[in-house]
Design a protein around this motif. Sequence first.
Motif, short mmCIF file in Angstrom:
data_model
loop_
_atom_site.label_atom_id
_atom_site.label_comp_id
_atom_site.label_asym_id
_atom_site.label_seq_id
_atom_site.Cartn_x
_atom_site.Cartn_y
_atom_site.Cartn_z
N TYR A 1 40.69 -0.91 -6.41
CA TYR A 1 40.80 0.55 -6.53
C TYR A 1 39.56 1.14 -7.19
CZ TYR A 1 45.61 0.83 -4.89
OH TYR A 1 46.74 0.80 -4.11
N GLN B 1 37.02 1.32 -4.52
CA GLN B 1 37.36 2.42 -3.60
C GLN B 1 36.92 3.77 -4.16
OE1 GLN B 1 41.47 2.82 -1.76
NE2 GLN B 1 41.60 4.51 -3.22
N ASP C 1 43.87 0.09 1.20
CA ASP C 1 44.89 -0.07 2.24
C ASP C 1 44.46 -1.06 3.31
OD1 ASP C 1 46.56 1.69 0.99
OD2 ASP C 1 46.10 3.39 2.31
N ASP C 2 43.16 -1.20 3.53
CA ASP C 2 42.66 -2.08 4.59
C ASP C 2 42.75 -3.56 4.23
OD1 ASP C 2 42.11 0.20 6.02
OD2 ASP C 2 39.97 0.22 5.53
N ARG D 1 35.66 0.60 5.43
CA ARG D 1 35.97 1.98 5.01
C ARG D 1 36.08 2.13 3.49
NH1 ARG D 1 40.87 4.79 7.06
NH2 ARG D 1 41.96 2.94 6.26
N ARG E 1 38.47 1.03 1.55
CA ARG E 1 39.83 1.46 1.26
C ARG E 1 40.71 0.26 0.93
NH1 ARG E 1 40.90 6.31 -0.06
NH2 ARG E 1 43.01 6.08 0.74
#
Length: 416
Positions: free
Chosen positions: A346, A349, A392-393, A388, A390
């Motif tokens: 995080y 990110q 989530d990926d 990206r 991220r």
Amino acid sequence: MNTTKNNVPLFIALLAALAWLPAGAQPVQVKTGIEVLKEQHFKLLEGKRVGLITNPTGVDNDLRLTADILHEAPNVQLVALYAPEHGIRGEAHAGEQVADLRDTRTGLPVHSLHGKHRKPTPEMLQGVDVLVYDIQDIGCRSYTYISTLGLAMQAAAECGVEFVVLDRPNPLGGRKVEGGPVEKGFVSFVSQFNIPYLYGLTCGELARLLNGEGMTGKPCRLTVVPMQGWTRDMTYADTGLAWVSPSPHIPQPLSALLYPASGIVGELGYLSIGVGYTLPFQLFAAGWIQADSLADRLNALRLPGVVFRPVHFKPFYSTGQGRPMQGVQVHLTDYAAARLTEIQFYVMQEVAALYPDRAVFDHADPSRFAMFDRVCGTDSIRLAFARRNRVDDIRTLWTRGTEAFRALSEQYYLYE
């Protein structure tokens, strides 16, 4: 009868007994494996030639070294010592090769397991009937002591030597299971076995799993001397045991809790993670970060169990040495709820969102990617995240297999 007056001396004695405890300290709740072995008068080792794998963390509840205890025990014949990373007395830096030598206190030969050899050779085990392991690790796959444990079990099986683990607490407790498996091609000394990054087992339980699941090849003749008083919900602070630093940058139990929260990205040398300052593994910082902006973005995520505080500092050495740095300090507000290993992703990110030209895999030294991949046990995390920036990926990749491992490992539990 007036019992108050009669109990005054007892009350005063109790206060005196507790007076030595530092503020916030807990009375000792746990007996480690070496304590239990002592209470059993070393019967398990009697009549056998003993080799000991240990370091400064191998101590009893009075902080006496296991090496000295076994050396002085009248019914134990300690014949050799074996040194993991950082050395038998903790004298070597991270990654530094450890030399074979003779221990100055006991006079015994010390065989290095972090130099030319990572696994005991048949010559090292010649004249040894039983190999004893007593080291405090930190419950994380990339911390090399468990690699030493497994390779030594493998050598013991091959040479017909018994293996004994003197059990110790997992500082993270027995509930944290995080991080994906180790893929073929990424097995290394920082990902020696196909277990999650956080595996939720004591070293004794892990030894039982490695042995039972054939992860070290032929099973060895394994005995675990369990602790008394430890439960799975305990962090190290709950045990009441004194903390002995297992490596230079893990000076206190909190360092062990946050090592998995920052150590992976720390392999890139891209951000300071507090190594080289007074808060190792607790920080994320760089000279180009604006502390308040990063803290605001991270706190807006409302990650469970975590708060980020803006910080300003100058590292004494390592990444950013002597230069002004800004970033965040990680504070755990609900340890049980926190997903430790995800914290660093995080941070990566939000750094990329704030500073698009500073995205980690666009900016970090590519020569450091291989170690990042070895610690992750795969290159798929890096490749997926780089697309990206991220979390989530990578979530599915990072969590795959953890619940299956948790179910598998339960059969090897020694504690509830």
